[in-house]
Design an enzyme around this catalytic site. Structure first.
Site, PDB file in Angstrom:
ATOM      1  N   ASP A   1       0.834  -1.202   0.000  1.00 22.85           N
ATOM      2  CA  ASP A   1       0.000   0.000   0.000  1.00 22.85           C
ATOM      3  C   ASP A   1       0.880   1.269   0.000  1.00 22.85           C
ATOM      4  O   ASP A   1       1.868   1.331   0.741  1.00 22.85           O
ATOM      5  CB  ASP A   1      -0.864  -0.050   1.282  1.00 22.85           C
ATOM      6  CG  ASP A   1      -2.035   0.907   1.255  1.00 22.85           C
ATOM      7  OD1 ASP A   1      -2.469   1.287   0.152  1.00 22.85           O
ATOM      8  OD2 ASP A   1      -2.523   1.255   2.343  1.00 22.85           O
TER       9      ASP A   1
ATOM     10  N   HIS B   1      -7.376   9.317   5.196  1.00 24.54           N
ATOM     11  CA  HIS B   1      -6.773   8.283   6.044  1.00 24.54           C
ATOM     12  C   HIS B   1      -6.962   8.655   7.509  1.00 24.54           C
ATOM     13  O   HIS B   1      -7.169   9.818   7.832  1.00 24.54           O
ATOM     14  CB  HIS B   1      -5.282   8.162   5.740  1.00 24.54           C
ATOM     15  CG  HIS B   1      -4.992   7.673   4.354  1.00 24.54           C
ATOM     16  ND1 HIS B   1      -4.185   8.357   3.489  1.00 24.54           N
ATOM     17  CD2 HIS B   1      -5.417   6.566   3.698  1.00 24.54           C
ATOM     18  CE1 HIS B   1      -4.115   7.676   2.342  1.00 24.54           C
ATOM     19  NE2 HIS B   1      -4.855   6.598   2.446  1.00 24.54           N
ATOM     20  N   GLY B   2      -6.842   7.685   8.388  1.00 20.14           N
ATOM     21  CA  GLY B   2      -6.944   7.946   9.826  1.00 20.14           C
ATOM     22  C   GLY B   2      -8.395   8.049  10.245  1.00 20.14           C
ATOM     23  O   GLY B   2      -9.260   7.350   9.730  1.00 20.14           O
TER      24      GLY B   2
ATOM     25  N   HIS C   1      -9.777   4.855  -0.924  1.00 19.84           N
ATOM     26  CA  HIS C   1      -8.914   4.852   0.265  1.00 19.84           C
ATOM     27  C   HIS C   1      -9.667   5.472   1.431  1.00 19.84           C
ATOM     28  O   HIS C   1     -10.640   6.195   1.243  1.00 19.84           O
ATOM     29  CB  HIS C   1      -7.635   5.649  -0.024  1.00 19.84           C
ATOM     30  CG  HIS C   1      -6.672   4.881  -0.882  1.00 19.84           C
ATOM     31  ND1 HIS C   1      -5.464   4.427  -0.419  1.00 19.84           N
ATOM     32  CD2 HIS C   1      -6.769   4.444  -2.160  1.00 19.84           C
ATOM     33  CE1 HIS C   1      -4.853   3.762  -1.380  1.00 19.84           C
ATOM     34  NE2 HIS C   1      -5.622   3.763  -2.458  1.00 19.84           N
TER      35      HIS C   1
ATOM     36  N   ASN D   1     -10.147   0.373   1.074  1.00 18.62           N
ATOM     37  CA  ASN D   1      -9.032   0.178   1.992  1.00 18.62           C
ATOM     38  C   ASN D   1      -9.469   0.478   3.424  1.00 18.62           C
ATOM     39  O   ASN D   1     -10.022   1.545   3.698  1.00 18.62           O
ATOM     40  CB  ASN D   1      -7.876   1.109   1.618  1.00 18.62           C
ATOM     41  CG  ASN D   1      -7.216   0.710   0.308  1.00 18.62           C
ATOM     42  OD1 ASN D   1      -7.634  -0.224  -0.357  1.00 18.62           O
ATOM     43  ND2 ASN D   1      -6.178   1.433  -0.052  1.00 18.62           N
TER      44      ASN D   1
HETATM   45 ZN   LIG Z   1      -4.616   4.938   1.232  1.00 15.52          ZN
END
Ligand SMILES: [Zn+2]
Length: 291
Positions: free
Chosen positions: A82, A181-182, A215, A237
């Site tokens: 990734d 993300h996160g 993502h 993801n």
């Molecule tokens: Zn990602």
């Protein structure tokens, strides 16, 4: 079941209206949990590692563990690297048994992103059936300790999507559409569905060229996930969710069994918690029962 390429798995998903979960793992317990959850839900699955755990555990160890767990399992499975911006690490992983590689050239300008992604594609395709994911635009949040502020994140330009996919030769395409993300910092993150729909039409409208990747799955509301799947999102993801499950279950077990010194029991508690999250995602994405 033989380990398969992600392209094959995701074209199948995209043409049948479901998505496959791609779960980031940082250790072998998580990897076992993801495979066992996939077997329990009869779902195709992608295991992925980001750069830091890949370097820490070593690609050779991860790929060997993956083969040992995935080959006897009665479901199709892939091993994916990734967000890697290091061509050498992409090549090393492709050489030891990763089935898919994501080269992340999102920090590069368009032409440079195309050029380096193409180099990785040529290397991977030259080794056999190893597929490559490319990214256009920047997914905000924290990925492997690299922080991208949400205001800095530039979204994917639909007009340049097909050009990127065709010139780079990628098999899988991750356009930045506002997912992060996160952990999402707002309750209702601004996801650009129209942009996503436009990109799907431009890239895969005539024939399936490169299935679309989403993502930043963690924290997206179920209705948001379902809408993105309906618009063509083929791989989701999920990383932070599994980290929370692992760490919370480990902490809870240890604090309620403080005088017990049995690491195996901590692993069982952690594995169960991770499996529960993976099974939640498989049901939501619609891939349960598809293997
Ligand atoms: Zn990602």
């Amino acid at each position: 079941m033989p380990v398969v390429s992600a392209r094959e798995m995701l074209v199948e998903a995209a043409t049948h209206g479901y998505a496959v979960g791609a779960f980031n793992v940082t250790n072998i317990i998580q990897m076992e949990a993801v495979i066992e959850a996939a077997v329990a839900r009869r779902a195709p699955v992608i295991i992925q590692t980001s750069v830091t755990p890949t370097k820490f555990l070593r690609p050779e160890v991860i790929a060997a563990a993956f083969r040992a767990l995935a080959e006897p399992a009665p479901i199709p499975a892939c091993l994916h690297l990734d967000h890697c911006d290091d061509v050498g690490l992409c090549q090393r992983c492709a050489g030891v048994g990763y089935t898919n590689i994501m080269f992340d050239g999102s920090k590069l300008d368009f032409d440079e992103n195309v050029r380096v992604t193409r180099e990785v594609v040529e290397y991977c395709h030259g080794l056999g059936d190893i597929t490559v994911e490319g990214e256009l635009g920047t997914v905000s949040g924290v990925e492997d300790q690299v922080r991208v502020a949400e205001t800095e994140a530039e979204l994917c330009d639909p007009a340049r999507s097909l050009e990127f996919v065709e010139r780079s030769g990628v098999d899988l395409f991750a356009p930045a559409i506002g997912t992060a993300h996160g952990v999402y910092t707002t309750e209702n993150p601004k996801i650009d569905f129209d942009r996503f729909e436009k990109i799907q039409k431009i890239v895969n409208g005539q024939r399936m060229i490169a299935p679309l990747i989403v993502h930043g799955g963690t924290g997206l509301k179920p209705e948001v996930v379902k809408r993105l799947v309906a618009l063509g999102g083929a791989k989701f993801n999920v990383s932070t969710d599994l980290k929370y499950a692992l760490i919370d279950a480990t902490c809870d077990y240890i604090s309620s069994h403080r005088k017990e010194y049995n690491p195996g029991k901590i692993d069982v508690a952690a594995k169960r918690a991770v499996m529960a999250r993976v099974e939640y995602w498989m049901d939501l994405l619609g891939c349960a029962g598809k293997a």
